[in-house]
Write a protein that holds these residues in place. Structure first.
Motif, PDB file in Angstrom:
ATOM      1  N   UNK A  80      33.477  34.362  29.363  1.00 54.13           N
ATOM      2  CA  UNK A  80      34.738  34.041  28.691  1.00 54.13           C
ATOM      3  C   UNK A  80      35.982  34.560  29.419  1.00 54.13           C
ATOM      4  N   UNK A  81      35.860  35.664  30.140  1.00 56.98           N
ATOM      5  CA  UNK A  81      37.023  36.243  30.820  1.00 56.98           C
ATOM      6  C   UNK A  81      37.614  35.289  31.863  1.00 56.98           C
ATOM      7  N   UNK A  82      36.789  34.418  32.451  1.00 56.87           N
ATOM      8  CA  UNK A  82      37.296  33.468  33.443  1.00 56.87           C
ATOM      9  C   UNK A  82      37.250  32.033  32.906  1.00 56.87           C
ATOM     10  N   UNK A  83      36.900  31.860  31.643  1.00 56.59           N
ATOM     11  CA  UNK A  83      36.880  30.538  31.028  1.00 56.59           C
ATOM     12  C   UNK A  83      35.628  29.733  31.332  1.00 56.59           C
ATOM     13  N   UNK A  84      34.596  30.374  31.903  1.00 55.63           N
ATOM     14  CA  UNK A  84      33.370  29.643  32.226  1.00 55.63           C
ATOM     15  C   UNK A  84      32.462  29.565  31.005  1.00 55.63           C
ATOM     16  N   UNK A  85      31.999  28.362  30.715  1.00 54.27           N
ATOM     17  CA  UNK A  85      31.137  28.159  29.546  1.00 54.27           C
ATOM     18  C   UNK A  85      29.674  28.029  29.925  1.00 54.27           C
ATOM     19  N   UNK A  86      29.375  27.587  31.152  1.00 52.14           N
ATOM     20  CA  UNK A  86      27.989  27.399  31.596  1.00 52.14           C
ATOM     21  C   UNK A  86      27.942  27.317  33.114  1.00 52.14           C
ATOM     22  N   UNK A  87      26.750  27.551  33.681  1.00 55.01           N
ATOM     23  CA  UNK A  87      26.599  27.502  35.141  1.00 55.01           C
ATOM     24  C   UNK A  87      25.126  27.342  35.485  1.00 55.01           C
ATOM     25  N   UNK A  88      24.866  26.611  36.565  1.00 54.57           N
ATOM     26  CA  UNK A  88      23.520  26.540  37.132  1.00 54.57           C
ATOM     27  C   UNK A  88      23.637  26.547  38.647  1.00 54.57           C
ATOM     28  N   UNK A  89      22.795  27.366  39.285  1.00 59.79           N
ATOM     29  CA  UNK A  89      22.705  27.424  40.745  1.00 59.79           C
ATOM     30  C   UNK A  89      21.361  26.813  41.131  1.00 59.79           C
ATOM     31  N   UNK A  90      21.395  25.789  41.973  1.00 60.18           N
ATOM     32  CA  UNK A  90      20.177  25.109  42.421  1.00 60.18           C
ATOM     33  C   UNK A  90      20.001  25.363  43.911  1.00 60.18           C
ATOM     34  N   UNK A  91      18.854  25.926  44.259  1.00 60.02           N
ATOM     35  CA  UNK A  91      18.561  26.282  45.647  1.00 60.02           C
ATOM     36  C   UNK A  91      17.481  25.347  46.182  1.00 60.02           C
ATOM     37  N   UNK A  92      17.771  24.710  47.310  1.00 62.74           N
ATOM     38  CA  UNK A  92      16.838  23.779  47.933  1.00 62.74           C
ATOM     39  C   UNK A  92      16.444  24.327  49.298  1.00 62.74           C
ATOM     40  N   UNK A  93      15.178  24.193  49.657  1.00 63.91           N
ATOM     41  CA  UNK A  93      14.719  24.640  50.973  1.00 63.91           C
ATOM     42  C   UNK A  93      14.603  26.143  51.091  1.00 63.91           C
ATOM     43  N   UNK A  94      14.093  26.807  50.046  1.00 65.25           N
ATOM     44  CA  UNK A  94      13.879  28.260  50.108  1.00 65.25           C
ATOM     45  C   UNK A  94      12.550  28.501  50.821  1.00 65.25           C
ATOM     46  N   UNK A  95      12.542  29.255  51.922  1.00 60.81           N
ATOM     47  CA  UNK A  95      11.271  29.550  52.596  1.00 60.81           C
ATOM     48  C   UNK A  95      10.324  30.292  51.646  1.00 60.81           C
ATOM     49  N   UNK A  96       9.037  29.998  51.738  1.00 64.40           N
ATOM     50  CA  UNK A  96       8.037  30.622  50.875  1.00 64.40           C
ATOM     51  C   UNK A  96       8.126  32.143  50.973  1.00 64.40           C
ATOM     52  N   UNK A  97       8.218  32.799  49.824  1.00 61.15           N
ATOM     53  CA  UNK A  97       8.279  34.257  49.763  1.00 61.15           C
ATOM     54  C   UNK A  97       9.657  34.845  49.989  1.00 61.15           C
ATOM     55  N   UNK A  98      10.636  34.011  50.295  1.00 62.54           N
ATOM     56  CA  UNK A  98      12.003  34.503  50.555  1.00 62.54           C
ATOM     57  C   UNK A  98      12.832  34.439  49.275  1.00 62.54           C
ATOM     58  N   UNK A  99      13.914  35.212  49.202  1.00 63.65           N
ATOM     59  CA  UNK A  99      14.786  35.127  48.027  1.00 63.65           C
ATOM     60  C   UNK A  99      15.536  33.795  48.015  1.00 63.65           C
ATOM     61  N   UNK A 100      16.025  33.425  46.853  1.00 61.08           N
ATOM     62  CA  UNK A 100      16.724  32.134  46.722  1.00 61.08           C
ATOM     63  C   UNK A 100      17.957  32.058  47.617  1.00 61.08           C
ATOM     64  N   UNK A 101      18.550  33.189  47.935  1.00 57.58           N
ATOM     65  CA  UNK A 101      19.741  33.186  48.797  1.00 57.58           C
ATOM     66  C   UNK A 101      19.433  32.724  50.223  1.00 57.58           C
ATOM     67  N   UNK A 102      18.135  32.600  50.574  1.00 56.06           N
ATOM     68  CA  UNK A 102      17.748  32.122  51.900  1.00 56.06           C
ATOM     69  C   UNK A 102      17.673  30.594  51.945  1.00 56.06           C
ATOM     70  N   UNK A 103      18.046  29.921  50.868  1.00 55.42           N
ATOM     71  CA  UNK A 103      17.992  28.455  50.801  1.00 55.42           C
ATOM     72  C   UNK A 103      18.856  27.829  51.888  1.00 55.42           C
ATOM     73  N   UNK A 104      18.425  26.653  52.367  1.00 53.26           N
ATOM     74  CA  UNK A 104      19.231  25.939  53.356  1.00 53.26           C
ATOM     75  C   UNK A 104      20.323  25.106  52.688  1.00 53.26           C
ATOM     76  N   UNK A 105      20.175  24.856  51.368  1.00 51.53           N
ATOM     77  CA  UNK A 105      21.184  24.112  50.625  1.00 51.53           C
ATOM     78  C   UNK A 105      21.268  24.673  49.216  1.00 51.53           C
ATOM     79  N   UNK A 106      22.487  24.917  48.746  1.00 48.37           N
ATOM     80  CA  UNK A 106      22.713  25.408  47.383  1.00 48.37           C
ATOM     81  C   UNK A 106      23.754  24.524  46.718  1.00 48.37           C
ATOM     82  N   UNK A 107      23.470  24.125  45.479  1.00 52.14           N
ATOM     83  CA  UNK A 107      24.430  23.357  44.679  1.00 52.14           C
ATOM     84  C   UNK A 107      24.666  24.141  43.391  1.00 52.14           C
ATOM     85  N   UNK A 108      25.928  24.456  43.122  1.00 49.62           N
ATOM     86  CA  UNK A 108      26.292  25.165  41.906  1.00 49.62           C
ATOM     87  C   UNK A 108      27.203  24.279  41.075  1.00 49.62           C
TER      88      UNK A 108
END
Length: 194
Positions: A80-108
């Motif tokens: 609410x402090x920034x007016x955000x009501x909802x959010x989804x982060x989609x990670x594509x191309x995450x190497x097996x066993x790696x964290x989602x931040x290692x994705x080659x493509x992210x759509x938020x």
């Protein structure tokens, strides 16, 4: 009686002058290749599942390249402090066993209380990317203006109404010289309701 043959002669000459020629053939209708013109879209609500944002096959079709690795998602909470009501982060191309931040493509996708807040958040995010040394150029996500920023990963930021989209791609997946176009097309798809 002398004028009668002249009249007949005139009629015969007129009939000879009205012989019809077939019309010339119509010129061919030109065709144009390329993407169809973008069309206006309805307001986008933020879904809770990434395959409702953009499917992996759609990403691969747009970029013309396979996205290896596994997908991952993180559903955000309202802020609410920034007016955000909802959010989804989609990670594509995450190497097996790696964290989602290692994705080659992210759509938020993020939803905000109103269009003015969403537009402010686009500017805020863009300023943050610029502060990291990003080079900003103009682009589009369908009919909506978008801002790609290039610094490490290519990033494209856009808003449609109360919804924002951020698309990030690693240079090995999307070359920087094609990022404005390809990320704009991915953002357009993400902002378009199913």
């Amino acid at each position: 009686m002398r004028w009668l043959p002249c009249c007949v002669l005139v009629v015969v000459m007129a009939a000879g002058c009205t012989t019809r020629q077939p019309p010339p053939p119509a010129p061919p209708v030109p065709t144009f290749s390329g993407s169809p013109a973008p069309t206006p879209r309805a307001e986008r609500t933020v879904p809770r599942l990434c395959h409702e944002v953009v499917q992996g096959e759609e990403v691969e079709s747009i970029i013309g390249n396979g996205v290896s690795g596994v997908p991952a998602a993180v559903v955000g909470v309202p802020e609410p402090a920034i007016g955000r009501t909802t959010r989804i982060d989609c990670y594509y191309g995450v190497p097996t066993g790696a964290p989602s931040t290692a994705a080659t493509l992210t759509i938020t996708l993020a939803g905000y209380t109103d269009a003015a807040t969403a537009a402010y958040r686009v500017g805020y995010t863009m300023d943050g990317e610029r502060a990291k040394g990003g080079q900003v150029v103009a682009a589009r996500a369908g009919l909506d203006p978008a801002t790609p920023v290039f610094a490490g990963k290519s990033t494209l930021i856009a808003a449609h109404g109360r919804t924002t989209v951020v698309v990030e791609a690693a240079p090995e997946l999307v070359p920087p010289d094609r990022a404005a176009d390809l990320l704009g097309r991915i953002a357009d798809r993400a902002l378009t309701p199913r």
